[in-house]
Scaffold this motif. Sequence first.
Motif: not given
Length: 473
Positions: A169, A171-173, A189-190, A192-194, A196-197, A200
Amino acid sequence: MDNTTEKQSIEEAKSTYHLSSRGACNALFRDVWGPREKSMGNPWSQNNLSGTVILRLAENSLLHDEVADFIKTQINVQPINHLTYSTGPRGSRSLRSAAAAFLNNDLGAIQTITADEIFVTPGLASAIDGLAWSICGDGDGILVPRPFYNGFTVDLLNRSNVQIVGVTYQYIEGYFDLDDLFRPDVNAKALERALQRARNDGINVKALMISNPHNPLGRCYPAETLKEFISFCGRNQLHFISDEIYAKSLFANPTLPSPAPFISTLALDYGELIDPSLVHILYGASKDFCANGMRLGLVCTKNKGIIAAMSSIGIFSWTPHMLQDIWAAMLEDKQWLDTFMAKKADLMAENYRVTTSFLADRNIKYYEMNAGLFIWVDLRHLFRPELASQGSGALGVRTPIVEIHKARELEIIETCTKNGVLIAPGSVYLPEEYGWFRITFTLQQVALKEGLDRLWKSLQEAELDDLGGQNQG
């Protein structure tokens, strides 16, 4: 330990003990209970003053006597049900029927749960292991919001070799403090980022798993956040696993006048958000029924394939039907159940007051909670003063001086152990900042007070040791 050294150690263990690679790896790096046996085998009591006060484990001993008395009244061996294979490893018909009624009535299921949608396991560790084995392949991943219950790592990794992908979390807006971990927008947001990471990194993510009420933070997720979790899983064709083992371990906390109430996933209308066969709810006897040693858990799912897959390995983790029927009797005895839960909530509230008053009187900060058996305690002031003064980022898990943080945490734990009290180091829950510890408060009050006194002695020593180190520096 670097990869080369780890591989060498595994090869040596394979040769010495004639083990497989996985057996050697688990023996060296994944045996949680072996190292704990000595300290756990000598608990403090008024008849054993030299024993260890265990404030580390999520165990509720406040009503052990009441549970023991109830069990004694239920010991009635029925040969046809208890001394045969009976209905097999899926669970006794008695328990599955009682559990279905409990989930429908007490957890507020809006779609009727039937006995055929419940699989009984010896505790939730077995339930999570069976689910992971059923839905994941070797090396696949499951998303889990941080911080998270450290047992999840054991449950997913040790046999099924499933990776936890921690949802971060920082650096999550919109994220500023622990309260924000329960907000739907921050989680959206967290997650979706996790995801995608992980993709990758080549990890095939198969599920999202949460604990609700949260372990170790002791709060409940609002309905809006639960729906965000479910919607995320629906969009990405992921399984959603909700561990609700603390569902009936809530209590009144006057400092949280309007906390989010516990809402089971079963009580949500999520039909348009996700395929119902991707939703699985876990529940168990350990926490709410003050009975860690009973080793009874439930997987509730409408996915017939998962029931069949878990059944195929159920013979390896089969709880005796006599024990299952004892829990069924508890669930069916509405008067006993209501009285038990009400008394437990009162005792938990009192012990929480004792513990938090103790902490507040000594200017020790903590995260207010109203669910679960533990308190997330802030001991960042005991970490290097010159680092703590720089703000929370200085104690973050991504800082270049992370080894200093780890060493300091270990020093505090070792000091506590030396003084006969065990607390849980925060790092095992994979938080995003060092300096937090988890402390259980649901012991008998005489043991709790002894443990808190030993804790305070340990923290004073740890502070003096740190000051001494600073002076020498």
